[in-house]
Design an enzyme around this catalytic site. Structure first.
Site, PDB file in Angstrom:
ATOM      1  N   ASP A 129      48.217 -34.080  38.503  1.00  0.00           N
ATOM      2  CA  ASP A 129      47.312 -33.283  38.468  1.00  0.00           C
ATOM      3  C   ASP A 129      46.242 -33.178  39.542  1.00  0.00           C
ATOM      4  O   ASP A 129      45.761 -34.035  40.193  1.00  0.00           O
ATOM      5  CB  ASP A 129      46.046 -33.710  37.134  1.00  0.00           C
ATOM      6  CG  ASP A 129      46.966 -32.872  35.474  1.00  0.00           C
ATOM      7  OD1 ASP A 129      47.949 -32.474  36.205  1.00  0.00           O
ATOM      8  OD2 ASP A 129      46.791 -33.464  34.979  1.00  0.00           O
ATOM      9  N   MET A 130      45.280 -31.717  39.668  1.00  0.00           N
ATOM     10  CA  MET A 130      43.869 -31.762  40.847  1.00  0.00           C
ATOM     11  C   MET A 130      42.826 -32.588  40.103  1.00  0.00           C
ATOM     12  O   MET A 130      42.454 -31.711  39.595  1.00  0.00           O
ATOM     13  CB  MET A 130      44.319 -30.998  41.713  1.00  0.00           C
ATOM     14  CG  MET A 130      43.275 -31.138  42.614  1.00  0.00           C
ATOM     15  SD  MET A 130      43.428 -32.110  44.105  1.00  0.00           S
ATOM     16  CE  MET A 130      45.021 -31.723  44.855  1.00  0.00           C
ATOM     17  N   GLN A 158      43.781 -25.504  43.524  1.00  0.00           N
ATOM     18  CA  GLN A 158      42.200 -25.100  42.738  1.00  0.00           C
ATOM     19  C   GLN A 158      42.172 -23.347  43.767  1.00  0.00           C
ATOM     20  O   GLN A 158      41.834 -23.895  44.650  1.00  0.00           O
ATOM     21  CB  GLN A 158      41.554 -25.991  42.609  1.00  0.00           C
ATOM     22  CG  GLN A 158      41.865 -27.077  41.514  1.00  0.00           C
ATOM     23  CD  GLN A 158      41.322 -28.323  41.817  1.00  0.00           C
ATOM     24  OE1 GLN A 158      40.588 -28.346  43.503  1.00  0.00           O
ATOM     25  NE2 GLN A 158      40.730 -29.123  41.024  1.00  0.00           N
ATOM     26  N   ARG A 179      50.837 -26.613  41.566  1.00  0.00           N
ATOM     27  CA  ARG A 179      50.530 -25.776  39.864  1.00  0.00           C
ATOM     28  C   ARG A 179      49.666 -24.774  40.635  1.00  0.00           C
ATOM     29  O   ARG A 179      48.758 -25.609  40.770  1.00  0.00           O
ATOM     30  CB  ARG A 179      50.674 -26.520  38.830  1.00  0.00           C
ATOM     31  CG  ARG A 179      49.565 -25.775  37.649  1.00  0.00           C
ATOM     32  CD  ARG A 179      48.882 -26.583  37.485  1.00  0.00           C
ATOM     33  NE  ARG A 179      49.781 -27.863  36.286  1.00  0.00           N
ATOM     34  CZ  ARG A 179      49.752 -28.664  35.941  1.00  0.00           C
ATOM     35  NH1 ARG A 179      48.354 -29.575  36.064  1.00  0.00           N
ATOM     36  NH2 ARG A 179      50.999 -29.899  35.770  1.00  0.00           N
ATOM     37  N   LYS A 182      42.427 -21.761  38.334  1.00  0.00           N
ATOM     38  CA  LYS A 182      41.178 -21.191  38.681  1.00  0.00           C
ATOM     39  C   LYS A 182      40.614 -22.982  39.680  1.00  0.00           C
ATOM     40  O   LYS A 182      39.872 -22.342  40.306  1.00  0.00           O
ATOM     41  CB  LYS A 182      40.565 -20.881  38.349  1.00  0.00           C
ATOM     42  CG  LYS A 182      41.531 -19.465  38.073  1.00  0.00           C
ATOM     43  CD  LYS A 182      40.260 -18.954  37.068  1.00  0.00           C
ATOM     44  CE  LYS A 182      41.455 -17.149  35.822  1.00  0.00           C
ATOM     45  NZ  LYS A 182      40.513 -16.113  35.006  1.00  0.00           N
ATOM     46  N   GLY A 183      40.823 -24.077  38.382  1.00  0.00           N
ATOM     47  CA  GLY A 183      39.755 -24.850  38.741  1.00  0.00           C
ATOM     48  C   GLY A 183      38.930 -25.230  37.667  1.00  0.00           C
ATOM     49  O   GLY A 183      38.026 -24.902  37.386  1.00  0.00           O
ATOM     50  N   THR A 221      47.556 -20.123  33.559  1.00  0.00           N
ATOM     51  CA  THR A 221      46.135 -19.558  33.479  1.00  0.00           C
ATOM     52  C   THR A 221      46.065 -19.149  31.430  1.00  0.00           C
ATOM     53  O   THR A 221      47.613 -19.041  31.221  1.00  0.00           O
ATOM     54  CB  THR A 221      45.997 -18.327  34.205  1.00  0.00           C
ATOM     55  OG1 THR A 221      45.142 -17.457  34.114  1.00  0.00           O
ATOM     56  CG2 THR A 221      47.120 -17.080  34.356  1.00  0.00           C
ATOM     57  N   HIS A 222      45.446 -18.778  30.788  1.00  0.00           N
ATOM     58  CA  HIS A 222      45.097 -17.619  29.591  1.00  0.00           C
ATOM     59  C   HIS A 222      44.944 -16.721  30.464  1.00  0.00           C
ATOM     60  O   HIS A 222      44.861 -15.671  29.955  1.00  0.00           O
ATOM     61  CB  HIS A 222      44.710 -18.677  29.030  1.00  0.00           C
ATOM     62  CG  HIS A 222      44.852 -19.790  28.802  1.00  0.00           C
ATOM     63  ND1 HIS A 222      43.898 -21.316  29.253  1.00  0.00           N
ATOM     64  CD2 HIS A 222      45.918 -20.646  28.185  1.00  0.00           C
ATOM     65  CE1 HIS A 222      44.391 -21.845  29.770  1.00  0.00           C
ATOM     66  NE2 HIS A 222      45.377 -22.427  28.931  1.00  0.00           N
ATOM     67  N   ARG A 283      35.619 -30.076  29.191  1.00  0.00           N
ATOM     68  CA  ARG A 283      35.823 -29.024  30.059  1.00  0.00           C
ATOM     69  C   ARG A 283      36.494 -28.301  29.162  1.00  0.00           C
ATOM     70  O   ARG A 283      36.691 -26.854  30.045  1.00  0.00           O
ATOM     71  CB  ARG A 283      36.910 -29.995  31.212  1.00  0.00           C
ATOM     72  CG  ARG A 283      36.744 -30.556  32.570  1.00  0.00           C
ATOM     73  CD  ARG A 283      37.350 -31.080  33.473  1.00  0.00           C
ATOM     74  NE  ARG A 283      38.696 -31.499  32.926  1.00  0.00           N
ATOM     75  CZ  ARG A 283      38.582 -32.488  33.598  1.00  0.00           C
ATOM     76  NH1 ARG A 283      38.139 -33.322  33.110  1.00  0.00           N
ATOM     77  NH2 ARG A 283      40.263 -33.141  32.572  1.00  0.00           N
TER      78      ARG A 283
HETATM   79  C1  FAD Z   1      48.680 -26.276  32.474  1.00  0.00           C
HETATM   80  C2  FAD Z   1      47.521 -26.175  33.233  1.00  0.00           C
HETATM   81  C3  FAD Z   1      46.996 -26.793  33.772  1.00  0.00           C
HETATM   82  C4  FAD Z   1      46.233 -27.586  34.373  1.00  0.00           C
HETATM   83  N1  FAD Z   1      45.968 -28.436  35.469  1.00  0.00           N
HETATM   84  C5  FAD Z   1      44.251 -28.239  36.301  1.00  0.00           C
HETATM   85  C6  FAD Z   1      44.613 -29.542  36.988  1.00  0.00           C
HETATM   86  O1  FAD Z   1      45.476 -30.005  37.368  1.00  0.00           O
HETATM   87  N2  FAD Z   1      43.413 -29.214  38.097  1.00  0.00           N
HETATM   88  C7  FAD Z   1      41.698 -27.955  37.513  1.00  0.00           C
HETATM   89  O2  FAD Z   1      40.929 -28.249  38.246  1.00  0.00           O
HETATM   90  N3  FAD Z   1      42.453 -27.928  36.794  1.00  0.00           N
HETATM   91  C8  FAD Z   1      43.777 -27.376  36.061  1.00  0.00           C
HETATM   92  N4  FAD Z   1      43.622 -26.426  34.679  1.00  0.00           N
HETATM   93  C9  FAD Z   1      42.326 -25.969  34.690  1.00  0.00           C
HETATM   94  C10 FAD Z   1      42.170 -24.549  35.288  1.00  0.00           C
HETATM   95  O3  FAD Z   1      41.900 -25.060  36.011  1.00  0.00           O
HETATM   96  C11 FAD Z   1      41.290 -23.774  34.136  1.00  0.00           C
HETATM   97  O4  FAD Z   1      39.818 -24.720  34.235  1.00  0.00           O
HETATM   98  C12 FAD Z   1      41.685 -23.571  32.824  1.00  0.00           C
HETATM   99  O5  FAD Z   1      43.245 -22.768  32.930  1.00  0.00           O
HETATM  100  C13 FAD Z   1      40.736 -22.153  32.618  1.00  0.00           C
HETATM  101  O6  FAD Z   1      41.037 -20.478  32.972  1.00  0.00           O
HETATM  102  P1  FAD Z   1      42.240 -19.325  33.274  1.00  0.00           P
HETATM  103  O7  FAD Z   1      42.922 -19.549  34.549  1.00  0.00           O
HETATM  104  O8  FAD Z   1      43.148 -19.736  32.213  1.00  0.00           O
HETATM  105  O9  FAD Z   1      40.961 -18.326  33.338  1.00  0.00           O
HETATM  106  P2  FAD Z   1      39.445 -18.032  31.885  1.00  0.00           P
HETATM  107  O10 FAD Z   1      38.763 -17.392  33.524  1.00  0.00           O
HETATM  108  O11 FAD Z   1      38.863 -19.558  31.703  1.00  0.00           O
HETATM  109  O12 FAD Z   1      39.788 -17.052  31.303  1.00  0.00           O
HETATM  110  C14 FAD Z   1      40.531 -16.205  31.836  1.00  0.00           C
HETATM  111  C15 FAD Z   1      40.769 -14.995  30.533  1.00  0.00           C
HETATM  112  O13 FAD Z   1      41.595 -15.315  29.385  1.00  0.00           O
HETATM  113  C16 FAD Z   1      41.023 -15.583  28.380  1.00  0.00           C
HETATM  114  N5  FAD Z   1      41.264 -16.433  27.993  1.00  0.00           N
HETATM  115  C17 FAD Z   1      41.231 -18.343  27.978  1.00  0.00           C
HETATM  116  N6  FAD Z   1      40.867 -19.145  27.249  1.00  0.00           N
HETATM  117  C18 FAD Z   1      41.100 -17.991  25.636  1.00  0.00           C
HETATM  118  C19 FAD Z   1      41.416 -18.353  24.431  1.00  0.00           C
HETATM  119  N7  FAD Z   1      41.347 -20.019  24.296  1.00  0.00           N
HETATM  120  N8  FAD Z   1      41.587 -17.542  23.386  1.00  0.00           N
HETATM  121  C20 FAD Z   1      41.812 -16.623  23.913  1.00  0.00           C
HETATM  122  N9  FAD Z   1      41.610 -16.010  25.755  1.00  0.00           N
HETATM  123  C21 FAD Z   1      40.888 -16.891  25.740  1.00  0.00           C
HETATM  124  C22 FAD Z   1      40.103 -14.743  28.146  1.00  0.00           C
HETATM  125  O14 FAD Z   1      40.301 -13.283  28.184  1.00  0.00           O
HETATM  126  C23 FAD Z   1      39.649 -14.659  29.363  1.00  0.00           C
HETATM  127  O15 FAD Z   1      38.818 -14.132  29.812  1.00  0.00           O
HETATM  128  C24 FAD Z   1      45.421 -26.285  34.058  1.00  0.00           C
HETATM  129  C25 FAD Z   1      45.265 -24.838  33.355  1.00  0.00           C
HETATM  130  C26 FAD Z   1      46.496 -24.971  32.948  1.00  0.00           C
HETATM  131  C27 FAD Z   1      47.013 -23.810  31.826  1.00  0.00           C
END
Ligand code: FAD
EC number: 1.5.5.2
Length: 302
Positions: A129-130, A158, A179, A182-183, A221-222, A283
């Site tokens: 992980d980062m 990230q 992987r 966004k960060g 991402t979600h 987080r």
């Molecule tokens: C598998 C995985 C591993 C990761 N590993 C790291 C890592 O090593 N280091 C690091 O810094 N970060 C990591 N992250 C976290 C990442 O950096 C983001 O902080 C996190 O994924 C939220 O960003 P997002 O891309 O989902 O977009 P966001 O901008 O948070 O969300 C975008 C959109 O997704 C939808 N959404 C989000 N959450 C929900 C919800 N609960 N219900 C419904 N819709 C929702 C909404 O439409 C929202 O507007 C990881 C994330 C994942 C998925």
């Protein structure tokens, strides 16, 4: 504003200690499989039955003593054994600070080596992980050092970091397994995009860069806009399904996870377990303050 407050709380040592003692209650169960590897195994079995693969993560970061780092490393090896024994469709994810990076690089490296050797024996992939920016260069250097010996080793880039594209280009000779996310940390505007729009556009360009270089890409991402962008890109460039996957966190958009798997995409769920859940949980709330409602529900149920 709320995001900053939760990210600030995520670093609070007293709250982290309290949360460890209290167990995965207070609503955290929605995002954490449980306290033990057995709970993670049961969760991954369930996910595998729904067509989802996983990456198991033993929660922990910033080990403060050698004893703590040793315990996390042992737990990671236990997780590898469990994945092999139960024939789970799962990888392992880990954080270098959890195995002692802040204490000494040698300590973290020796633990990492032992974990990767165990994983290699069973053909299990591992992702580093980062973490926050203060560990960024050291993490990339360790990745470079270990990738040649351990082919199935991946790490994370990230998109909020301005330098991310340059780092992907520098890694090309390694054929990195990346992987892209966004960060999740609070970083200064000197190194990271302060706004969602900047990060999102950069995220798309990184996905394109990594996919078109022919290297394995996990889009974690979600965000449906990013997912749609990726789907269009792979279709347009005839990128084989074996070269990419989507990833989401356990407990976030579970129905969407199943939909993507049904559409034929490889969908991996990040499954954390363990008692050191507080920072991870904060987080998640920082990303979506609405999730704080689950904390309140958890407390009210007690
Ligand atoms: C598998 C995985 C591993 C990761 N590993 C790291 C890592 O090593 N280091 C690091 O810094 N970060 C990591 N992250 C976290 C990442 O950096 C983001 O902080 C996190 O994924 C939220 O960003 P997002 O891309 O989902 O977009 P966001 O901008 O948070 O969300 C975008 C959109 O997704 C939808 N959404 C989000 N959450 C929900 C919800 N609960 N219900 C419904 N819709 C929702 C909404 O439409 C929202 O507007 C990881 C994330 C994942 C998925």
């Amino acid at each position: 504003m709320l995001r900053h407050m939760f990210l600030f709380l995520s670093k609070n040592k007293t709250l982290t200690k309290f949360a460890k003692a209290y167990g995965t209650r207070l609503g955290a169960r929605r995002f954490v499989a449980g306290d033990t590897i057995e709970s993670a195994v049961q969760t991954v079995k369930r996910l595998n039955r729904s067509g989802l693969c996983a990456t198991i993560d033993y929660l922990g970061e910033y080990a403060a003593s050698e004893k703590e780092a040793n315990q996390v490393a042992e737990e990671c090896k236990k997780a590898i054994q469990a994945i092999a024994e139960h024939q789970l469709d799962s990888e392992l994810s880990l954080k270098l600070t959890s195995i002692g990076l802040d204490l000494s690089e040698e300590l973290a490296l020796s633990h990492l080596h032992a974990i990767l050797s165990a994983a290699k024996q069973y053909g299990i992939a591992v992702t580093i992980d980062m973490e926050d920016y203060s560990h960024y260069e050291q993490t990339l250097a360790i990745y470079r050092q270990c990738k040649q010996e351990f082919e199935m080793l991946g790490t994370v880039i990230q998109a909020y970091l301005y330098r991310a594209a340059e780092d992907i280009r520098h890694m090309r000779d390694l054929k990195p397994i990346l992987r892209l996310v966004k960060g999740a940390y609070k970083e200064s505007a000197a190194v990271a995009f302060p706004d969602k729009k900047g990060t999102d556009l950069h995220f798309q360009s990184l996905i394109k860069l990594q996919l078109l270089s022919g290297n394995y890409t996990a889009v974690a991402t979600h965000d449906d806009d990013i997912i749609t962008f990726t789907k269009q890109l792979v279709a347009e460039h005839h990128i084989p399904a074996s070269q990419f996957e989507f990833q989401m966190l356990y407990g976030i958009r579970p129905e969407r996870q199943k939909e993507l798997a049904k559409e034929g995409y490889r969908m991996r769920v990040y499954v954390p377990y363990g008692t050191d859940w507080f920072s991870y949980f904060m987080r998640r709330i920082a990303e979506r303050p609405a999730n704080a409602a689950f904390v309140l529900k958890g407390i009210l149920k007690k």
